[in-house]
Scaffold this motif. Sequence first.
Motif, short mmCIF file in Angstrom:
data_model
loop_
_atom_site.label_atom_id
_atom_site.label_comp_id
_atom_site.label_asym_id
_atom_site.label_seq_id
_atom_site.Cartn_x
_atom_site.Cartn_y
_atom_site.Cartn_z
N ILE A 239 42.71 69.88 -37.68
CA ILE A 239 43.41 68.61 -37.88
C ILE A 239 44.46 68.46 -36.79
CG2 ILE A 239 44.94 67.35 -39.43
CD1 ILE A 239 43.44 68.57 -41.75
N ALA A 240 44.43 67.33 -36.08
CA ALA A 240 45.33 67.14 -34.94
C ALA A 240 45.95 65.75 -34.98
CB ALA A 240 44.56 67.34 -33.63
N VAL A 241 47.08 65.63 -34.29
CA VAL A 241 47.74 64.33 -34.14
C VAL A 241 46.89 63.48 -33.19
CG1 VAL A 241 49.80 63.12 -33.36
CG2 VAL A 241 50.02 65.33 -34.53
N ASN B 243 56.82 60.11 -25.50
CA ASN B 243 57.72 60.36 -24.37
C ASN B 243 58.46 61.69 -24.52
OD1 ASN B 243 57.04 57.76 -23.26
ND2 ASN B 243 58.45 56.85 -24.74
N ASN B 244 57.75 62.68 -25.03
CA ASN B 244 58.26 64.05 -25.15
C ASN B 244 59.49 64.15 -26.05
OD1 ASN B 244 56.26 64.93 -23.19
ND2 ASN B 244 57.56 63.96 -21.64
N VAL C 90 52.02 68.17 -28.62
CA VAL C 90 51.78 67.50 -29.89
C VAL C 90 50.30 67.16 -30.06
CG1 VAL C 90 52.21 65.36 -31.18
CG2 VAL C 90 54.11 66.58 -30.13
N LEU C 91 49.65 66.77 -28.98
CA LEU C 91 48.24 66.37 -29.05
C LEU C 91 47.27 67.54 -28.97
CD1 LEU C 91 48.39 63.17 -26.80
CD2 LEU C 91 48.48 63.30 -29.29
N ALA C 92 47.79 68.74 -28.72
CA ALA C 92 46.94 69.92 -28.60
C ALA C 92 46.28 70.23 -29.95
CB ALA C 92 47.75 71.12 -28.12
#
Length: 225
Positions: free
Chosen positions: A3-5, A103-104, A188-190
Motif C-alpha cells: 500500500i503506497a501513497v 514540495n518535500n 513519500v511515494l516510495a
Amino acid sequence: MSIAVPKSALDFFKKLQKNNNREWFTEHKPEFKAIEAEVKTVYNELYNRLNAHDEVDKLKIFRIYRDVRFSKDKTPFKTHYGGSFHRKKPELRGGYYLHIQPNNESFIATGFWQPNKDDLFRIRKEFEMDASEMRDIMSDANFKATWGALEGEEVKTAPKGFSKEHENIDLIKKKMYIFTRKFSDKEVLAPDFVDTVEESFKAIRPFFDYMSDVLTTNLNGESML
C-alpha cells in the motif's frame, strides 16, 4: 500488494495550492474524494500495523476544510493530509501523527504536544529528580538516527518553582516534548514508505514506555491508576 501513497495525492494538492477557492474545489471534489479514499488506506494500514505491537484505540484523519475564524489566512482548504493515532489511555501515553504534503513538506511526529498542566508538572518534577533514563533514550544511536533531537516550545529561563541553574533545565523548561522526521516527495511515494513510517514509530517506543511510566506513577514510583 504493498500500500503506497498515490502520486495523484501530491499532484492534487499542488493544484489546490494555486487554486485555493471554493469554486475550483467544488468542481474537482470528485477527484479529491477518489484520491482521499486511496490515502485513507495508507492511514488504515498504519493503524492496523501499529496495533500489532501497540494499543492504538483511535485513528483520526483530519478534514480538508480549514477553520478560518481566527486566522489571517482565509484560504478555505488545507493543502495536506493529516492523521493522528491515539494510544490507549490512561495507561499508555504519547501519540503518532502522519502529515502528507507536497514540495518535500511531509513529516511524521510523535510525543507530547501541549500536555495538560498536571502532566507537564509531573514530567518536569521527574527531570528535576533524575533525567538519566531520558538522556539514555535520546542518546541511543538508532533513536538519534531515526528521530534526531528533542523539539518543542520552551519557557525562556525556568518554570515557576524550578531553578534555572538545575543541571536538567534544558529538559525542565520544555513546554512540549516532541520528535519529528521529515520526508521528501520521493520518499513519500516510495513503495516502502509505510514500512519506513512503521519502523520509525517502533523506534519511539522506549520514549513512550518511559513517559507512560512517569505519567502513571507518583514521584515514589507508586501507581496512580
